[in-house]
Design an enzyme around this catalytic site. Structure first.
Site, short mmCIF file in Angstrom:
data_model
loop_
_atom_site.label_atom_id
_atom_site.label_comp_id
_atom_site.label_asym_id
_atom_site.label_seq_id
_atom_site.Cartn_x
_atom_site.Cartn_y
_atom_site.Cartn_z
N SER A 143 0.85 -1.19 0.00
CA SER A 143 0.00 0.00 0.00
C SER A 143 0.88 1.23 0.00
CB SER A 143 -0.90 0.01 1.24
OG SER A 143 -1.59 1.23 1.37
N TYR A 156 -1.87 -0.22 10.58
CA TYR A 156 -2.05 -0.61 9.18
C TYR A 156 -0.84 -0.21 8.35
CZ TYR A 156 -3.90 -0.99 4.47
OH TYR A 156 -4.07 -1.33 3.14
#
Length: 262
Positions: A143, A156
């Protein structure tokens, strides 16, 4: 010559989003998708549609890959049925957007178990089989959050930074044996945000920047069996991450209003 024809491609998190889009795109290229996710009903639906459209019958395995004992048995079963795996796409992942002082520990553990532990174990357990193939590829879905950490995504972002670092080291270790690509993406229009952002505020604020999972899947499929190091989408966010790495304080000041939208 179709480089993907009759290749077995294992996709985790294959019941929706990028995983589902990959299954369709790979079947169109005459690869055989091996679809892994918890939701058997959804996997069956995806499988039926693919078979109707492309006359390719995917192999489905409904299983929780965070249950290591069950997943190990699942991988063994997959290898017995398929005889080999040519490509591993570690797509399964989860996120919860909340400040670290307010997030519950169960959510933290869920992210670590799925985004890191399961990805590492799947790669580790399948690697000996991948190395037996003339060509093989590991694709890890990272990501842009792994390159630019933002408020409400401390854990995250940390898990995705780990995926990127792992991919970089593994690529060097496996040079000439197995290709390794990390896919570092911004927000994608998938059900990911149902969990990460249940109130919908962040999703709404980035709606115009959302990537189409089908487009992401096509970029990934095109990269298979190449030496592609990274896929970074969207490109402008990739440029932003490079600027952030060089000028973090300045970029944090400039992007502060955007970060606070989460």
């Amino acid at each position: 010559m179709n480089k993907l024809k009759d290749k077995y491609v294992l996709i985790t998190g294959a019941s929706s989003g990028i995983g589902e889009a990959l299954a369709f795109d790979l079947a169109q290229q005459q690869a055989i998708p091996v679809l892994v996710a918890r939701r058997e009903t959804k996997l069956s639906q995806v499988s039926r549609k693919i078979e109707e459209m492309y006359a390719i019958k995917p192999i489905i395995y409904p299983i929780d890959i965070t249950d290591r004992d069950e997943w190990q048995k699942g991988i063994d079963s997959i290898l017995r049925e398929c005889g080999k795996i040519d490509v591993l796409i570690n797509n399964a992942g989860i996120g919860y957007f909340e400040t670290f002082d307010r997030i519950d520990w169960e959510s933290i553990e869920n992210m670590i178990r799925l985004n890191i532990d399961a990805l590492f174990f799947t790669s580790y357990y399948l690697l000996p089989e991948l190395m037996k193939q003339p060509v093989a590829h590991i694709v890890n879905i990272g990501s842009q959050a792994g390159k630019i950490a933002t408020p409400k995504s401390a854990v995250y972002s940390a898990t995705k930074a780990s995926v990127i670092s792992f991919s970089n080291a593994l690529r060097m270790e496996l040079e000439g044996k197995v290709s390794v690509t990390s896919v570092n993406i911004g927000p994608v229009e998938t059900s990911f945000f149902d969990t990460a952002d249940p109130k919908g505020g962040y999703r709404k604020s980035v709606a115009k920047y959302m990537l189409d999972p089908t487009d992401v899947a096509k970029h990934i499929t095109k990269s298979l069996f190449t030496n592609k190091r990274e896929i970074n989408l969207p490109y402008w966010m990739h440029i932003g991450s490079k600027m952030y790495q060089n000028f973090p304080r300045i970029m944090e000041t400039i992007l502060k209003p955007t970060f606070k939208k989460k």
